[in-house]
Design an enzyme around this catalytic site. Structure first.
Site, PDB file in Angstrom:
ATOM      1  N   LYS A  51       2.563   4.164  -0.307  1.00 14.49           N
ATOM      2  CA  LYS A  51       1.172   4.609  -0.233  1.00 14.49           C
ATOM      3  C   LYS A  51       1.127   6.097   0.114  1.00 14.49           C
ATOM      4  O   LYS A  51       0.383   6.863  -0.500  1.00 14.49           O
ATOM      5  CB  LYS A  51       0.402   3.798   0.817  1.00 14.49           C
ATOM      6  CG  LYS A  51       0.013   2.402   0.325  1.00 14.49           C
ATOM      7  CD  LYS A  51      -0.514   1.511   1.429  1.00 14.49           C
ATOM      8  CE  LYS A  51      -0.721   0.094   0.894  1.00 14.49           C
ATOM      9  NZ  LYS A  51      -0.871  -0.926   1.924  1.00 14.49           N
ATOM     10  N   GLN A  95      -2.396  -1.551   7.909  1.00 14.84           N
ATOM     11  CA  GLN A  95      -1.481  -2.412   7.153  1.00 14.84           C
ATOM     12  C   GLN A  95      -1.429  -3.804   7.790  1.00 14.84           C
ATOM     13  O   GLN A  95      -1.251  -3.943   8.997  1.00 14.84           O
ATOM     14  CB  GLN A  95      -0.080  -1.772   7.116  1.00 14.84           C
ATOM     15  CG  GLN A  95       0.939  -2.493   6.260  1.00 14.84           C
ATOM     16  CD  GLN A  95       0.609  -2.460   4.770  1.00 14.84           C
ATOM     17  OE1 GLN A  95      -0.011  -1.517   4.272  1.00 14.84           O
ATOM     18  NE2 GLN A  95       1.007  -3.487   4.053  1.00 14.84           N
ATOM     19  N   ASP A 118      -9.811  -0.669   1.956  1.00 11.16           N
ATOM     20  CA  ASP A 118      -9.283  -1.989   1.595  1.00 11.16           C
ATOM     21  C   ASP A 118     -10.397  -2.918   1.099  1.00 11.16           C
ATOM     22  O   ASP A 118     -10.129  -3.938   0.466  1.00 11.16           O
ATOM     23  CB  ASP A 118      -8.658  -2.657   2.834  1.00 11.16           C
ATOM     24  CG  ASP A 118      -7.141  -2.558   2.848  1.00 11.16           C
ATOM     25  OD1 ASP A 118      -6.539  -2.553   1.762  1.00 11.16           O
ATOM     26  OD2 ASP A 118      -6.567  -2.516   3.954  1.00 11.16           O
TER      27      ASP A 118
HETATM   28  N1  GUN Z   1      -0.637  -6.110   3.282  1.00 10.70           N
HETATM   29  C1  GUN Z   1      -0.369  -6.635   2.063  1.00 10.70           C
HETATM   30  N2  GUN Z   1      -1.323  -6.268   1.179  1.00 10.70           N
HETATM   31  C2  GUN Z   1      -2.202  -5.505   1.840  1.00 10.70           C
HETATM   32  C3  GUN Z   1      -3.400  -4.829   1.471  1.00 10.70           C
HETATM   33  O1  GUN Z   1      -3.865  -4.860   0.328  1.00 10.70           O
HETATM   34  N3  GUN Z   1      -4.004  -4.118   2.451  1.00 10.70           N
HETATM   35  C4  GUN Z   1      -3.534  -4.069   3.709  1.00 10.70           C
HETATM   36  N4  GUN Z   1      -4.214  -3.355   4.614  1.00 10.70           N
HETATM   37  N5  GUN Z   1      -2.432  -4.690   4.096  1.00 10.70           N
HETATM   38  C5  GUN Z   1      -1.779  -5.403   3.159  1.00 10.70           C
END
Ligand code: GUN
Length: 286
Positions: A51, A95, A118
């Site tokens: 990311k 996350q 998100d």
């Molecule tokens: N962990 C796995 N997929 C995601 C996601 O799309 N967003 C977040 N914040 N954590 C994750």
């Protein structure tokens, strides 16, 4: 035929790079995304690293906040309040999963809805449910729709979409997006009866269950568009393991009209859509 998520994600990032520069030139705003990671889960570390790299690549400001696994819940909430009030931060992503002593729902609700890239905050999930254009939409479901449209074109109206899985992160929001596209939507899950026969009615089949290679060729109508959200690591003899989806790719590929591979399908689209949401948040609230 394959739907190439890697190529589509690159295309999207190329467009975003141009749009980010435009926002900088025209309004002097550089979109900023802050990712918060609690603990040292190896899979999460890989996701966060990707990311950060891709955020920088499209010209946005990337910040990473790493907190120790024993961080008290209140300290995380305090950190989020600081980010909510920081005008250089347009997107906040915590996350998941979080350590078990932290209430995930409370954390999500603490993020300012307009920075919730998100799309997990109840204001945004409620907005999606009501068909509100202003809602920030979860990234993986957005990626699924873009991949389906890549093969089928922009008009999905009247198609029967079957979604296997009812999670808040993928199953429910992807079903709502398909409904917004005027599909007839069926949500299937672990208690669904006659699952193979139901799936075999789908023009668009989205698998988001987390069960390796569950969907077989008999489950797929010839010519259907298959979107595989699963990322499962299965053991191999060399001990390294292998990534597979929720769909048995080798079995289904000859029957499907088009299918997303794993890896290289939905996965790359998720981060590209996260950056799209961050740009959107910066445009609206920057
Ligand atoms: N962990 C796995 N997929 C995601 C996601 O799309 N967003 C977040 N914040 N954590 C994750």
């Amino acid at each position: 035929m394959n739907i190439d998520g890697k190529a589509l994600a690159q295309e999207l990032r190329d467009t975003l790079t141009i749009e980010v520069k435009k926002l900088k030139d025209e309004r002097n705003i550089t979109p900023g995304l802050t990712v918060v990671l609690v603990g040292e889960d190896p899979a999460s570390q890989v996701y966060v690293r990707n990311k950060v790299r891709q955020t920088q690549e499209v010209g946005m400001i990337s910040n990473k906040i790493s907190l120790p696994v024993e961080t008290p819940q209140q300290a995380l909430l305090d950190q989020l309040h600081v980010l909510n009030n920081d005008p250089t931060v347009h997107g906040i992503l915590v996350q998941l999963p979080l350590p078990s002593h932290i209430d995930e729902a409370l954390v999500i609700e603490t993020i300012a809805p307009e920075k919730d890239v998100d799309g997990f905050h109840p204001i945004n999930s409620g907005g999606l449910c009501n068909g509100d254009d202003g809602a920030l939409v979860p990234c993986t479901p957005q990626g699924c729709i873009l991949l389906a449209k890549k093969h089928l074109g922009d008009n999905l109206s009247g198609k029967h979409a079957v979604v296997i899985g009812r999670s808040n992160i993928v199953g429910k929001p992807v079903a709502l997006l398909l409904l917004q596209e005027s599909c007839t939507v069926t949500i299937a899950h672990s208690r669904t009866q006659n699952l193979p026969a139901l799936c075999a009615q789908a023009d668009i089949l989205v698998a988001a269950v987390g069960r390796p290679e569950m969907v077989k060729s008999e489950w797929v109508k010839p010519g259907a568009t298959v979107i595989d959200v699963g990322i499962n690591r299965i053991p191999t003899e060399d001990g390294k393991g292998r990534l597979v989806g929720d769909v048995d790719y080798a079995d289904v590929q000859p029957v499907a009209g088009a299918i997303t591979p794993v890896p290289g399908g939905v996965g790359p689209m998720t981060i590209a859509c996260l950056l799209k949401n961050t740009l959107e948040a910066a445009r609206r609230f920057g």
